[in-house]
Design an enzyme around this catalytic site. Structure first.
Site, PDB file in Angstrom:
ATOM      1  N   GLY A 110     -13.082  39.992 -33.466  1.00 53.94           N
ATOM      2  CA  GLY A 110     -12.296  40.748 -32.752  1.00 53.94           C
ATOM      3  C   GLY A 110     -11.241  40.060 -31.886  1.00 53.94           C
ATOM      4  O   GLY A 110     -10.966  38.712 -32.296  1.00 53.94           O
ATOM      5  N   GLY A 112     -11.815  38.153 -29.086  1.00 54.50           N
ATOM      6  CA  GLY A 112     -12.302  36.737 -28.927  1.00 54.50           C
ATOM      7  C   GLY A 112     -12.045  35.816 -29.889  1.00 54.50           C
ATOM      8  O   GLY A 112     -11.634  34.730 -29.816  1.00 54.50           O
ATOM      9  N   THR A 113     -12.430  36.225 -31.141  1.00 55.09           N
ATOM     10  CA  THR A 113     -12.216  35.331 -32.161  1.00 55.09           C
ATOM     11  C   THR A 113     -10.594  35.143 -32.760  1.00 55.09           C
ATOM     12  O   THR A 113     -10.353  33.949 -32.873  1.00 55.09           O
ATOM     13  CB  THR A 113     -12.702  35.985 -33.489  1.00 55.09           C
ATOM     14  OG1 THR A 113     -14.175  36.444 -33.459  1.00 55.09           O
ATOM     15  CG2 THR A 113     -12.581  35.370 -34.795  1.00 55.09           C
ATOM     16  N   THR A 134     -13.881  45.245 -35.321  1.00 51.47           N
ATOM     17  CA  THR A 134     -14.872  45.521 -33.986  1.00 51.47           C
ATOM     18  C   THR A 134     -15.113  46.952 -34.203  1.00 51.47           C
ATOM     19  O   THR A 134     -14.192  48.010 -34.489  1.00 51.47           O
ATOM     20  CB  THR A 134     -14.175  45.208 -32.648  1.00 51.47           C
ATOM     21  OG1 THR A 134     -14.852  45.557 -31.652  1.00 51.47           O
ATOM     22  CG2 THR A 134     -12.760  45.634 -32.723  1.00 51.47           C
ATOM     23  N   ASP A 136     -15.596  48.724 -31.500  1.00 49.65           N
ATOM     24  CA  ASP A 136     -14.883  49.161 -30.361  1.00 49.65           C
ATOM     25  C   ASP A 136     -13.735  49.625 -30.613  1.00 49.65           C
ATOM     26  O   ASP A 136     -13.140  50.500 -29.742  1.00 49.65           O
ATOM     27  CB  ASP A 136     -15.019  48.017 -29.106  1.00 49.65           C
ATOM     28  CG  ASP A 136     -16.282  47.329 -28.923  1.00 49.65           C
ATOM     29  OD1 ASP A 136     -17.187  48.210 -29.076  1.00 49.65           O
ATOM     30  OD2 ASP A 136     -16.454  46.268 -28.642  1.00 49.65           O
ATOM     31  N   ARG A 171     -32.701  71.082 -21.811  1.00 47.90           N
ATOM     32  CA  ARG A 171     -32.674  69.738 -21.165  1.00 47.90           C
ATOM     33  C   ARG A 171     -31.257  69.273 -21.392  1.00 47.90           C
ATOM     34  O   ARG A 171     -30.446  69.784 -22.199  1.00 47.90           O
ATOM     35  CB  ARG A 171     -33.531  68.615 -22.032  1.00 47.90           C
ATOM     36  CG  ARG A 171     -35.079  68.815 -21.782  1.00 47.90           C
ATOM     37  CD  ARG A 171     -35.720  67.852 -22.616  1.00 47.90           C
ATOM     38  NE  ARG A 171     -36.947  67.625 -22.393  1.00 47.90           N
ATOM     39  CZ  ARG A 171     -38.030  67.176 -22.889  1.00 47.90           C
ATOM     40  NH1 ARG A 171     -37.808  66.935 -24.326  1.00 47.90           N
ATOM     41  NH2 ARG A 171     -39.398  67.347 -22.665  1.00 47.90           N
ATOM     42  N   MET A 178     -21.878  52.371 -27.226  1.00 47.64           N
ATOM     43  CA  MET A 178     -21.107  51.041 -27.232  1.00 47.64           C
ATOM     44  C   MET A 178     -19.849  51.413 -27.031  1.00 47.64           C
ATOM     45  O   MET A 178     -19.174  52.532 -27.181  1.00 47.64           O
ATOM     46  CB  MET A 178     -21.511  50.272 -28.611  1.00 47.64           C
ATOM     47  CG  MET A 178     -23.117  49.533 -28.207  1.00 47.64           C
ATOM     48  SD  MET A 178     -23.094  48.298 -29.591  1.00 47.64           S
ATOM     49  CE  MET A 178     -24.685  47.591 -29.071  1.00 47.64           C
ATOM     50  N   ARG A 180     -17.890  48.598 -24.917  1.00 47.44           N
ATOM     51  CA  ARG A 180     -17.363  47.897 -23.787  1.00 47.44           C
ATOM     52  C   ARG A 180     -16.506  48.533 -23.132  1.00 47.44           C
ATOM     53  O   ARG A 180     -16.902  49.479 -22.562  1.00 47.44           O
ATOM     54  CB  ARG A 180     -16.636  46.443 -24.497  1.00 47.44           C
ATOM     55  CG  ARG A 180     -17.557  45.452 -25.456  1.00 47.44           C
ATOM     56  CD  ARG A 180     -17.142  44.189 -25.725  1.00 47.44           C
ATOM     57  NE  ARG A 180     -15.683  44.199 -26.507  1.00 47.44           N
ATOM     58  CZ  ARG A 180     -15.099  43.535 -26.527  1.00 47.44           C
ATOM     59  NH1 ARG A 180     -15.458  42.162 -26.293  1.00 47.44           N
ATOM     60  NH2 ARG A 180     -13.971  43.601 -27.574  1.00 47.44           N
TER      61      ARG A 180
END
Length: 352
Positions: A110, A112-113, A134, A136, A171, A178, A180
């Site tokens: 992603g 970061g990589t 990713t 995301d 209910r 997920m 982020r």
């Protein structure tokens, strides 16, 4: 000309990683006659005193296409520029790449990589090629990343299943997914599964607005509701919720507690968690990951380093890593999907 190609998988795992590895190995050996070396545990395999690698041959990738996870292992805390002890170990990574004789390093991961890959190229000239992944779907410069469709399918099935139990017991069922800081999983799964409320990081929510939407449903004879909550969501004037340092999680429980003060229906919470990361990739993710892996070899052959393969429309293209990491993708609150949700009466948590 014979070459040695390295491949690593960094960041969190997701369905489709093995499909990329398979495509890289098959095309490198079949079309080019190159050797492929797998780096274990992402950049961590190049940060240690002895590099941890393994040869990859066509025999090693037999049966990988439907297999989840990554046979090479991965790490989402292995940053060569700020290692576990805080020391910069990027020079060691560059030295390992040189000593292993790698003519290119295919970095699957992603934002970061891809940021790490870009910095390695800029500082040391490491010949990197990026492949975006990713769940995301928040990597810029590509319409989709593989892994997203599998996570979206998992979340949609969860919404489907929560509908029946919510209706049976009258209910309010809250599903935390997920993503982020991006709400793509929540928005897509919520629309596909027919959720009544969808809460996104891009649109801070008003608890009163959510409660009002649930009460209005009850007044129409629909005494149950399904609420999909992205983990990065936050209330108006409030903060995001973290279950640990830097790890989002728990917002659905906070919302359920807040809602109970406004409605007379019981709230229950389901946190889907890592189920979204695991399992076999969908056909879409298998196909996209395979296309990305094969196209990455074109960039290597043409020595177009510091670039990343991407999906634009239905075409695989190349973009600069600088463009890919420049600005993360986010849901557009005024985009077509959000407009569609509003037009169907789905509450996005906006104050009225």
């Amino acid at each position: 000309m014979s070459r040695i190609i390295g491949v690593l998988t960094g960041g969190g795992d997701c369905p489709g990683l093995n499909a990329v590895i398979r495509a890289v190995v098959k095309r490198a050996t079949r079309d080019f006659g190159w050797t492929v070396v797998g780096v274990e545990d992402g950049f961590l395999g190049l940060m240690e005193r002895e590099a941890r690698t393994r040869p990859l041959t066509p025999r090693d990738v037999v049966g990988l296409l439907p297999k989840g996870g990554t046979i090479l292992g991965t790490s989402n805390r292995a940053n060569p520029f700020s290692g576990p002890d805080g020391k910069d170990q990027s020079e060691r990574v560059a030295r390992h790449v040189e000593s292993l004789g790698l003519d290119a390093l295919v970095c699957v991961g992603g934002d970061g990589t891809q940021t790490i890959a870009h910095r390695l190229y800029e500082r040391y000239g490491v010949p990197v090629v990026g492949v975006p992944k990713t769940i995301d779907n928040d990597v810029a410069a590509t319409d989709y990343t593989f892994g997203f469709d599998s996570a979206r399918a998992c979340a949609t099935i969860a919404v489907d299943r929560l509908h029946s139990t919510a209706e049976s017991h009258d209910r309010v069922m809250l599903l935390e997914v997920m993503g982020r800081d991006a709400g793509f999983i929540a928005l897509h799964a919520g629309l596909a599964g027919g959720a009544d409320v969808i809460l996104l990081p891009e649109i801070p929510y008003d608890v009163a607005a959510v409660a009002d939407a649930i009460r209005r449903r009850k007044a129409r004879g629909r005494s149950f509701s399904v609420v999909v909550v992205a983990e990065g969501s936050r209330p108006l004037g409030g903060e995001k919720v973290y279950q640990a340092a830097g790890r989002l999680g728990g917002i659905a429980h906070h919302l359920a507690e807040a809602l109970q003060a406004h409605i007379d229906l019981e709230c229950r919470v389901t946190v889907l968690g890592h189920l979204q990361r695991g399992g076999s990739p969908t056909p879409f993710d298998r196909l996209l990951a395979t296309r990305f892996g094969a196209a990455a070899l074109d960039l290597v052959a043409e020595e177009r380093f510091d670039q990343m393969v991407a999906l634009s429309g239905n075409a695989i293209v190349a973009v600069s890593l600088e463009e890919a990491i420049g600005r993360p993708r986010r849901v557009d609150p005024q985009g077509e999907l959000c407009r569609t949700a509003r037009s169907l009466g789905i509450c996005l948590g906006e104050a009225t």
